[in-house]
Design an enzyme around this catalytic site. Structure first.
Site, mmCIF file in Angstrom:
data_model
loop_
_atom_site.group_PDB
_atom_site.id
_atom_site.type_symbol
_atom_site.label_atom_id
_atom_site.label_comp_id
_atom_site.label_asym_id
_atom_site.label_seq_id
_atom_site.Cartn_x
_atom_site.Cartn_y
_atom_site.Cartn_z
ATOM 1 C CG ASP A 185 -1.715 1.024 1.689
ATOM 2 O OD1 ASP A 185 -2.197 1.951 0.797
ATOM 3 O OD2 ASP A 185 -1.868 2.058 2.608
ATOM 4 C CG ASP B 239 -1.127 7.408 0.252
ATOM 5 O OD1 ASP B 239 -0.199 8.314 0.156
ATOM 6 O OD2 ASP B 239 -2.490 8.191 -0.331
#
Ligand SMILES: [Mg+2]
Length: 388
Positions: free
Chosen positions: A236, A238
């Site tokens: 992922d 952020d």
């Protein structure tokens, strides 16, 4: 980053195999061999490629036509008479950047291109990627003193040693040492640069295959698919790679998480593919455009390159159900992960995801892989613990 691939040779050692097909276009596991060379460059963020063609040059148009959606823009520079590896570069001089990678189109050498190019080549000089082999006699030994190449092409010396891996990082100014017309990088330019102390060598231990002789072309059919089939780590973005400051889309808002670049390099060098899978609902909400996100990811790739690291490909979901309706890619849906599995030969059982939200982990579960939460700390420590 610009790469130049030498694909003009006659390929005579392969006999009738190359009677109607240039060596780099010979099929390996269903695709032209050259496809794999270009794929390796693209994974490292190279997006400008020159193909220097000669023998049966028109054949390369087929590669561009058939794989245009998978390969970056390729420029073809065709020579009308055989010019050798040096002459081919001089012939294409007006298209060359100040410094550029050079590869042989009949060799696949799995090196960390980001590391190899993380510092410029010597001014008016070049750097060679070297491979240690058990029997260097077939190739010719390269002798290093510190990082300087002292001698090259010492044929006949048996035993283990470093050989020229066929990948070079060249400063354009060095080409002034080549005579006009036909010339050779390996026999003329590099020995001359070595004599001037302007030739560096750096050794890499990765997969190395030269399809120059029939037995090696035959074994490529098995070895290349095997070495491309690897586990993946899905990250992922952020909150894992960078601080989650909500709808980040500009480099000035971007802050790397501790150990993020080092973690990516660590995974690169252990043979994992590294993919980013990121929900970017800011696009659906109209906060920024797809182009902004692509530009940020290009910037990230350049920053990573200075740390000798790369992301193999970025996958993003631009949707949000309230603004663009339902989709199959927004995590916790597994659509981005499934797309990766469709695009790449991945070992699913050894692949895993790292995210900072339950929706990331749920996407991993839905795709049948392990998912781990990373909430704070150093990403390199996290990755080391998960791969040990
Ligand atoms: Mg996140």
């Amino acid at each position: 980053m610009q790469a130049v691939i030498l694909v003009g040779g006659r390929g005579t050692r392969l006999g009738k195999l190359t009677a109607n097909c240039p060596k780099p276009m010979l099929p390996v596991a269903g695709r032209p061999f050259l496809f794999y060379v270009i794929e390796a460059l693209q994974r490292h963020g190279v997006d400008e490629i020159l193909l220097l063609t000669g023998y049966l040059g028109a054949t390369f148009d087929a590669l561009i036509a058939e794989y245009s959606d998978e390969l970056c823009h390729l420029r073809i520079v065709q020579e009308s008479v055989p010019l050798g590896t040096g002459g081919a570069l001089l012939h294409a001089q007006k298209y060359l950047a100040e410094q550029f990678l050079v590869l042989n189109g009949d060799t696949l050498f799995d090196i960390n291109f980001s590391d190899f190019c993380s510092t410029p080549p010597p001014p008016d000089g070049a750097r060679l990627a070297l491979r240690r082999v058990e029997d260097a006699s077939r190739y010719g030994k390269v002798e290093l003193h510190a990082e300087r190449v002292v001698t090259m092409n010492e044929k006949g010396a048996s035993g283990d040693g470093l050989i020229n891996g066929g990948i070079y990082y060249v400063h354009k100014g060095s080409l002034s040492l080549l005579p006009a017309g036909e010339s050779s990088l390996e026999r003329q330019l590099f020995p001359a640069l070595a004599a001037q102390g302007k030739l560096e060598g750096k050794a890499y231990a990765g997969f190395f295959l030269d399809i120059g002789v029939p037995a090696d072309f035959e074994s490529a059919q098995v070895l290349i698919p095997a070495q491309r089939t690897r586990p993946a780590v899905f990250l992922d973005r952020d909150g894992v790679i960078n601080e989650d400051r909500h709808y980040v889309f500009r480099p000035e808002e971007f802050a790397w998480m501790p150990g993020a670049r080092e973690a990516i390099r660590y995974l690169n060098e252990r043979g994992y593919y590294v993919f980013v899978v990121t929900n970017q609902a800011g696009i659906a909400r109209g906060y920024y455009g797809r182009d902004d996100v692509d530009a940020l990811h290009h910037w990230m790739q350049r920053e990573l390159a200075t740390a000798g690291a790369h992301i193999d490909r970025f996958y993003l979901c631009p949707h949000h159900p309230d603004f663009s309706g339902p989709c199959d890619c927004r995590k916790p849906k597994p659509g981005m992960l499934e797309q990766c599995f469709a695009d790449w030969p991945l070992v699913r059982a050894q692949s895993f995801l790292i995210g900072d939200k339950q929706s990331d982990v749920d996407a991993a579960s839905a795709a049948g892989i392990r998912g781990f939460l990373f909430e704070s700390g150093n990403l390199l420590d996290c990755v080391k613990a998960l791969t040990s």
